[in-house]
Structures are given as structure tokens and as C-alpha cells.
Design a protein around this motif. Structure first.
Motif, short mmCIF file in Angstrom:
data_model
loop_
_atom_site.label_atom_id
_atom_site.label_comp_id
_atom_site.label_asym_id
_atom_site.label_seq_id
_atom_site.Cartn_x
_atom_site.Cartn_y
_atom_site.Cartn_z
N THR A 92 68.02 45.18 -3.78
CA THR A 92 68.36 46.43 -3.11
C THR A 92 67.65 46.47 -1.76
OG1 THR A 92 68.58 47.56 -5.23
CG2 THR A 92 68.31 48.93 -3.26
N GLU A 94 65.80 47.63 1.60
CA GLU A 94 64.92 48.74 1.92
C GLU A 94 65.61 49.70 2.89
OE1 GLU A 94 61.87 49.55 0.82
OE2 GLU A 94 61.96 47.90 -0.62
N ARG A 235 74.25 49.40 2.05
CA ARG A 235 75.06 48.91 0.95
C ARG A 235 74.38 47.71 0.30
NH1 ARG A 235 80.05 51.29 1.69
NH2 ARG A 235 80.48 51.96 3.83
N THR A 236 74.52 47.61 -1.00
CA THR A 236 73.96 46.47 -1.71
C THR A 236 74.83 45.25 -1.45
OG1 THR A 236 73.08 47.90 -3.43
CG2 THR A 236 73.27 45.56 -3.94
N GLY A 239 77.29 43.57 -4.11
CA GLY A 239 77.12 44.38 -5.31
C GLY A 239 78.46 44.67 -5.98
#
Length: 401
Positions: A92, A94, A235-236, A239
């Protein structure tokens, strides 16, 4: 009877017990199971994966799905494993700090924005708001500088402020985007809130723009408390959200408490809850518990507030509730006394879960059949760990029920 006869009988009795203990239970048969479904397999594979249909959760006897098996065409059980599919392993990012400054509003009715000058020096962009703007009854807005941020990766904004007014606040806000600080286009709407109602703190501090620009202007219909920090959430990367299913269940009056009872209709691995309250402008302190059987012990899963309020034209309602994963089928919502409850009507509970994945080896000849729902207690499948390792190194073929 002689001592030798007793000795013979004793040895025979204990030998029989040893033999009985060593005798393995008979293998499961198709007729041991109450439900079944034929499987369709893509051709040319040995290892297959199947997402369990909802009907399996409604018919299994065991919450761990231990009464589920796969048979081949010769009536033999084939190696299998039931698992929650692993989520993609991603880091994830920062949050990124967003530079911002207070932007006084132009005099009401002037139709002019306050003068703004942008100066770049040593790779840093400074935004200077011109002085001399006459006071305005319109609340000031905030100017957010996103020039140095990766806008293609931005997902949302998280705001922080100092102490809220004693009475709290709820204010609708809007975002506008610009590339040159002259031309502005709408970029989103939302609400910010921080207040205490009946001992429960309600806070909204996140905005999701539908458009991004080099600059964003944040304005509210009422004054926004002085902001202390603005962060951009990213955004991840790569993901992939696991498939999540939802089922709606209407409550009924609970018989053993001041509250409501729900039957989810199956032993799914529930980890998310969502409530729809029967009346608007409702706030209640609640406790939520679950159990596997109608006579089992209740296990508490959540304690907090449920609400659906419209304040100053802004609707605030409870977020989805994350709970420890449980296969309990029966749910109980207890409402604290003295607060007025939820009013007339029945609340609706939505349970959310990630469906299990079934891995199995297509040993022998087809047709293959998935079966479930048996009162027999079967031993654990010894090949389960090997199948898990096999699935890590070889992508399974797809099967359908």
C-alpha cells in the motif's frame, strides 16, 4: 473357569479393541450426501479450481466445509482442498502530502476570483494569493497544489483539521479543478463532518474527486474549520479486489433481547456487514453477535453506532462494517435501551463474503461430481497441503458447477 481361560479371553478382548481402533472408517459414498452438482471441466488439465456456488453454503452441515467432497465417475473421492483464494500481495503506497493555502473568496456578486500568482523556483511551485481583496461574506476556500504529484495514481483526499467547534459541524463541499488557475471545471462534491450525537462521534474527512487537475479548489457552503493537513491517497498498484458476494436479509424481532434477529441462509465466511435502517434520521448504539446454530452461544462481533442522518442537507450514514471472518449463520442486533431504538419497521442486513475456492485433482474418469451436506464426520483430507503448494506453482484449470 480356569485362570488360563480368563487370560485367553482378556487377550482376545483387548486384541479386538486394538483391531477395531486400527480399522479405518469406510470411505464416503455418494449416498452419504444430501446435495450434489455435476462439474464441467475445461479439457486437458489435472488440477482444477471452482468457485463454490451459494447453494453449497446453504446445505453444508459444518462451518469449515468438512462435509464436502468431489467424486469421479468410478465413485471414488478425489484429492481436494477448500480455501479462501489468496489476495494479491501488494504494498500500500504511503499517502502524499498536498501543499495548500487559504484562498479568500471574491466579494459576493463580483464574479471575479481573487488574484493568484504562481512562481516556480528551484523546482518548487509557490502559490501566492493576491492581497487587497475586500472582505467577503462568502466562506473562504482552499487552494490545493497537485503539480508535483502523480495525478494518474491519485485516488482520494484525506483532510485533517484542528478542534471542531463545540457544536460540531457538517458542511457540503465542492471541488473544482484547473490547470491555469483561471479556468475552473467541476471536479466533485461531498461533505465534511465532525460532530457528536448521543455520545457517538460521526466524522467524514475523505473526498473522492472525479477529476484531477494541477490545482483543486475546495469550497464549502459553510465555513470549513482551519485545515492542518491534506493528504493524497494513491491507488494500490495492480490491486485486484477479490470477488465479494452480498446477500440481503430482512430482520425479525429477537426473542431474547431488545433487538432483531437475522438468518443469513448459509455458512458463508462473512467478513463485511451493511445495514439499511427502517427510518431516516436514526441513530442508535448497537451490539452485533453471531452463532452457528439456533441453540449455540452468541459471539460478539461488533459494538458501535448505526446511523442514517440528514444534517444541514447532508446525508450521513453508517459505513460498511468489517468483522472478523465468521461462518455463523444466525445474527442478532441488540439495540441499547433509552435511545429510542430504530423506530417502526425492520432493518435489513447485508452480509458480504469472499466465496471459497475448491481445488481438486481430476483423478480417474469423469463425470465428476461435487457433493455436500452429510452428518458423517470425515477425516481431514491429507492431500490438502500438497494441493495448496501445487496451486502456487501451476495455474489450475477452470471448473464449473
Amino acid at each position: 473357569m480356569t485362570r488360563r481361560h480368563w487370560l485367553f479371553l482378556g487377550v482376545g478382548f483387548w486384541g479386538w479393541l486394538t483391531l477395531a481402533a486400527a480399522t479405518p472408517p469406510p470411505p464416503p459414498r455418494l449416498e452419504d450426501f444430501a446435495y450434489g452438482a455435476a462439474l464441467e471441466l475445461d479439457a486437458g488439465g489435472a488440477l482444477y479450481a471452482l468457485t463454490l456456488p451459494d447453494a453449497v453454503y446453504a446445505g453444508v452441515v459444518r462451518g469449515d466445509l468438512g462435509d464436502l467432497r468431489v467424486f469421479n465417475g468410478q465413485g471414488e473421492v478425489v484429492p481436494h482442498r477448500v480455501r479462501i483464494p489468496p489476495a494479491p500481495v501488494v504494498m500500500t503506497p504511503e499517502p502524499l502530502s498536498v501543499p495548500f493555502s487559504l484562498l479568500p473568496a471574491a466579494p459576493e456578486g463580483s464574479g471575479q476570483a481573487p488574484p493568484v500568482r504562481v512562481q516556480t523556483a528551484s523546482g518548487t511551485t509557490l502559490v501566492e494569493v493576491g492581497s487587497g481583496t475586500p472582505p467577503s461574506p462568502v466562506p473562504p476556500s482552499y487552494l490545493l497544489n497537485l503539480e508535483q504529484l502523480p495525478r494518474d495514481s491519485l485516488r482520494s483526499l484525506r483532510l485533517a483539521w484542528g478542534a471542531a467547534p463545540a457544536q460540531g459541524f457538517v458542511t457540503p463541499v465542492r471541488l473544482d479543478a484547473s490547470e491555469d488557475l483561471i479556468h475552473w471545471i467541476p471536479a466533485g462534491e461531498g461533505a465534511l463532518a465532525d460532530l457528536e450525537v448521543s455520545g457517538q462521534r460521526l466524522q467524514r474527512d475523505t473526498l473522492i474527486p472525479h477529476r484531477w487537475g494541477s490545482y483543486l479548489r475546495l469550497s464549502g457552503k459553510q465555513p470549513i474549520p482551519p485545515l492542518t493537513q491534506i493528504e493524497a491517497l494513491l491507488r494500490t498498484p495492480n490491486g485486484v479486489e477479490l470477488e465479494r458476494r452480498w446477500r440481503r436479509v430482512t430482520g425479525s424481532p429477537a426473542v431474547d433481547t431488545a433487538g432483531y434477529a437475522f438468518d443469513s441462509g448459509g455458512q458463508m465466511a462473512v467478513d463485511r456487514l451493511r445495514f439499511h435502517l427502517p427510518q431516516p434520521n436514526t441513530l442508535a448504539a448497537v451490539e452485533l453477535a453471531t452463532r452457528a446454530t439456533p441453540q449455540g452461544a452468541w459471539m460478539r462481533r461488533f459494538s458501535g453506532a448505526l446511523y442514517d442522518l440528514t444534517l444541514d442537507g447532508v446525508r450521513l450514514h453508517s459505513d460498511d462494517i468489517a468483522v472478523p471472518t465468521t461462518s455463523g449463520r444466525f445474527w442478532r442486533l441488540t439495540v441499547a435501551t433509552g435511545g429510542g431504538g430504530l423506530g417502526e419497521g425492520m432493518p435489513i442486513l447485508e452480509v458480504g463474503w469472499v466465496p471459497h475456492q475448491l481445488l481438486f485433482v481430476a483423478r480417474g474418469e469423469g463425470p465428476y461430481r461435487l457433493v455436500w451436506g452429510s452428518a458423517r464426520i470425515f477425516a481431514t483430507v491429507p492431500e490438502a497441503a500438497l494441493l495448496e503448494q501445487l496451486a502456487l506453482n501451476h495455474a489450475p484449470q477452470r471448473a464449473r458447477a
